[in-house]
Write an enzyme that holds these catalytic residues in place. Structure first.
Site, PDB file in Angstrom:
ATOM      1  N   VAL A 168       0.832  -1.205   0.000  1.00 61.21           N
ATOM      2  CA  VAL A 168       0.000   0.000   0.000  1.00 61.21           C
ATOM      3  C   VAL A 168       0.866   1.253   0.000  1.00 61.21           C
ATOM      4  O   VAL A 168       0.668   2.161  -0.806  1.00 61.21           O
ATOM      5  CB  VAL A 168      -0.966   0.016   1.198  1.00 61.21           C
ATOM      6  CG1 VAL A 168      -1.719   1.339   1.258  1.00 61.21           C
ATOM      7  CG2 VAL A 168      -1.946  -1.141   1.101  1.00 61.21           C
ATOM      8  N   ASP A 188      10.522   3.176   7.230  1.00 58.34           N
ATOM      9  CA  ASP A 188      10.365   1.726   7.208  1.00 58.34           C
ATOM     10  C   ASP A 188      11.707   1.127   7.598  1.00 58.34           C
ATOM     11  O   ASP A 188      12.623   1.057   6.768  1.00 58.34           O
ATOM     12  CB  ASP A 188       9.930   1.227   5.830  1.00 58.34           C
ATOM     13  CG  ASP A 188       9.460  -0.219   5.869  1.00 58.34           C
ATOM     14  OD1 ASP A 188      10.097  -1.021   6.582  1.00 58.34           O
ATOM     15  OD2 ASP A 188       8.467  -0.556   5.194  1.00 58.34           O
ATOM     16  N   ALA A 248      -4.491   1.907   8.094  1.00 60.21           N
ATOM     17  CA  ALA A 248      -3.753   0.691   8.436  1.00 60.21           C
ATOM     18  C   ALA A 248      -4.537  -0.180   9.400  1.00 60.21           C
ATOM     19  O   ALA A 248      -5.310  -1.053   8.988  1.00 60.21           O
ATOM     20  CB  ALA A 248      -2.392   1.067   9.016  1.00 60.21           C
ATOM     21  N   ARG A 249      -4.378   0.057  10.688  1.00 60.68           N
ATOM     22  CA  ARG A 249      -5.081  -0.677  11.720  1.00 60.68           C
ATOM     23  C   ARG A 249      -5.258   0.226  12.937  1.00 60.68           C
ATOM     24  O   ARG A 249      -4.416   1.081  13.224  1.00 60.68           O
ATOM     25  CB  ARG A 249      -4.294  -1.937  12.151  1.00 60.68           C
ATOM     26  CG  ARG A 249      -4.421  -3.131  11.205  1.00 60.68           C
ATOM     27  CD  ARG A 249      -5.839  -3.657  11.156  1.00 60.68           C
ATOM     28  NE  ARG A 249      -5.995  -4.899  10.437  1.00 60.68           N
ATOM     29  CZ  ARG A 249      -6.185  -5.008   9.132  1.00 60.68           C
ATOM     30  NH1 ARG A 249      -6.210  -3.929   8.382  1.00 60.68           N
ATOM     31  NH2 ARG A 249      -6.347  -6.185   8.570  1.00 60.68           N
ATOM     32  N   ASP A 273      -9.700   5.783   8.886  1.00 63.28           N
ATOM     33  CA  ASP A 273     -10.457   4.646   8.370  1.00 63.28           C
ATOM     34  C   ASP A 273     -10.453   3.482   9.349  1.00 63.28           C
ATOM     35  O   ASP A 273     -11.245   2.554   9.203  1.00 63.28           O
ATOM     36  CB  ASP A 273      -9.868   4.190   7.027  1.00 63.28           C
ATOM     37  CG  ASP A 273     -10.647   3.034   6.412  1.00 63.28           C
ATOM     38  OD1 ASP A 273     -11.873   3.183   6.212  1.00 63.28           O
ATOM     39  OD2 ASP A 273     -10.036   1.976   6.150  1.00 63.28           O
ATOM     40  N   GLU A 278     -14.372  -1.245  16.215  1.00 65.46           N
ATOM     41  CA  GLU A 278     -14.920  -1.126  14.864  1.00 65.46           C
ATOM     42  C   GLU A 278     -16.266  -1.829  14.758  1.00 65.46           C
ATOM     43  O   GLU A 278     -16.364  -3.018  15.095  1.00 65.46           O
ATOM     44  CB  GLU A 278     -13.925  -1.690  13.851  1.00 65.46           C
ATOM     45  CG  GLU A 278     -12.651  -0.854  13.797  1.00 65.46           C
ATOM     46  CD  GLU A 278     -11.669  -1.310  12.724  1.00 65.46           C
ATOM     47  OE1 GLU A 278     -11.773  -2.462  12.243  1.00 65.46           O
ATOM     48  OE2 GLU A 278     -10.789  -0.512  12.362  1.00 65.46           O
ATOM     49  N   HIS A 297     -13.372   1.445   8.202  1.00 64.33           N
ATOM     50  CA  HIS A 297     -12.452   0.407   7.730  1.00 64.33           C
ATOM     51  C   HIS A 297     -12.886  -0.106   6.355  1.00 64.33           C
ATOM     52  O   HIS A 297     -12.948  -1.314   6.105  1.00 64.33           O
ATOM     53  CB  HIS A 297     -12.370  -0.748   8.730  1.00 64.33           C
ATOM     54  CG  HIS A 297     -11.079  -1.508   8.643  1.00 64.33           C
ATOM     55  ND1 HIS A 297     -10.548  -2.180   9.699  1.00 64.33           N
ATOM     56  CD2 HIS A 297     -10.214  -1.683   7.620  1.00 64.33           C
ATOM     57  CE1 HIS A 297      -9.409  -2.770   9.334  1.00 64.33           C
ATOM     58  NE2 HIS A 297      -9.195  -2.476   8.061  1.00 64.33           N
ATOM     59  N   ALA A 299     -11.459   1.288   3.411  1.00 62.84           N
ATOM     60  CA  ALA A 299     -10.490   1.706   2.397  1.00 62.84           C
ATOM     61  C   ALA A 299     -10.212   0.601   1.383  1.00 62.84           C
ATOM     62  O   ALA A 299     -10.100   0.848   0.182  1.00 62.84           O
ATOM     63  CB  ALA A 299      -9.184   2.148   3.064  1.00 62.84           C
TER      64      ALA A 299
END
Length: 365
Positions: A168, A188, A248-249, A273, A278, A297, A299
């Site tokens: 992503v 990263d 992401a999360r 998102d 959730e 969530h 996306a």
């Protein structure tokens, strides 16, 4: 391929079935498919769990019953389990350490929804910087007094900071750098500077990214390392004019800290998102801000992505059961133990997967 009818046992928990998965696996005489429900009594579930070789599991932690999350307690009931495959790129419902200790290979469908999620990131960014959400609310409520109050900015030429340069993040870098000529920074720790450049980004430290970026996009998995990675300290490093976007999360960012940063005008707005709960309740503190864009969530939830993810899941499951190389491995260290268990079960050794540049990062990031 084995000639023994139904020699390979696969199960999933309804309704968490990837699009086309059952249809593709159902064409194989040597594969038996079993379906369980979230509320099946143990007497129904136990025979299926004890015989299963593979589990196609949901990536959504709050929609899958807790007793079907692949952790140490669950694995006590699955002595023959060789493979766990998630429906999506996320693997919140899977305990990688527990699976590795048991010699169980874990794979996901990374990349299957990368386009959908990346487009969602850019959509949220544009809505935020151009104040679309704020103007929409003002118009609908009759509170609009002057359109000048909703003067936004262009995205062109700004700086985006991407946390996690996987499938992503890489696509976000490509779109933002190409369409809007943005400077692309990336944090990263499991990619070299050269790898980051190949993916269209400049590798930087997280603090540097937060200080420089006009947009911060979270695109890494939820792990012990990334949990609550973005908190009050991190928001304080961002520019007051910067926007925070996460697809992401939940739990990677601290929701209470974000609420504080928005309340005190430490950042310009947010696009969210993903959530700790959730879907989030309608009275969630972050819902009260006009400069926050929200979604549930969704996306990666597009028709195209769901078809693609289903195809990835089915093809990878069959390749794994046939002993062919598979690519999207989350716990590569398990391979020697997994290969021995596989050969003992099916009578032939699986082919080693091709070398992957991300293998060293899989169990961490």
């Amino acid at each position: 391929m084995s000639n023994v009818v139904n020699s390979k046992r696969v199960f999933w928990v309804s309704p968490h079935q990837p699009v086309g998965f059952v249809e593709m696996l159902g064409k194989r005489d040597d594969v038996r498919l079993d379906k369980l429900e979230n509320d099946n009594p143990p007497a129904t579930a136990e025979p299926i769990l004890s015989a299963a070789h593979a589990y196609q599991t949901s990536s959504t932690r709050q929609e899958l019953a807790r007793h079907y999350h692949t952790g140490a307690d669950f694995l006590k009931h699955t002595p023959n389990l060789l493979l766990v495959s998630t429906n999506g790129a996320g693997y919140d419902t899977v305990d990688l350490k527990a699976c590795t200790e048991r010699g169980i290979l874990v794979v996901n469908q990374a990349g299957g929804n990368a386009e959908s999620v990346a487009e969602h990131v850019l959509g949220m960014m544009l809505m935020l910087v151009k104040k679309v959400g704020e103007c929409d609310r003002a118009l609908r409520s009759g509170a609009l007094k002057s359109r000048a109050a909703y003067t936004g900015h262009e995205a062109f030429g700004k700086t985006i900071g991407i946390v996690g340069l996987g499938s992503v993040g890489r696509r976000v870098a490509e779109l933002s750098g190409g369409l809007f000529r943005m400077q692309v920074l990336a944090y990263d720790p499991y990619l070299s500077a050269q790898d980051a450049r190949a993916r269209g980004a400049e590798k930087v430290a997280l603090d540097d990214l937060l200080r420089r970026a006009d947009f911060v996009s979270i695109n890494c998995p939820l792990t012990d390392e990334t949990r609550k990675m973005i908190g009050a300290r991190e928001y304080a490093l961002m520019k007051p004019s910067a926007y925070f976007v996460t697809t992401a999360r939940g739990f990677i960012h601290d929701e209470a800290a974000l609420e504080g940063a928005l309340r005190n005008n430490k950042i310009a707005g947010a696009g969210l998102d993903v959530w700790e709960e959730e879907p989030p309740p309608a009275d969630h503190p972050l819902m009260k801000f006009d400069n926050v864009i929200v979604s549930a969530h969704t996306a990666g939830v597009t028709k195209e992505a769901r078809v693609r993810m289903g195809q990835f899941a089915a093809e990878q499951m069959l390749d794994a059961l046939d002993g062919k190389p598979v690519k999207r491995i989350l716990n590569p260290r398990v391979w020697p133990d997994y290969a021995k268990r596989f050969e003992k079960t099916f009578g032939f050794a699986p082919q080693s997967p091709p070398p992957e540049p991300n293998w060293h990062a899989s169990e961490k990031h």
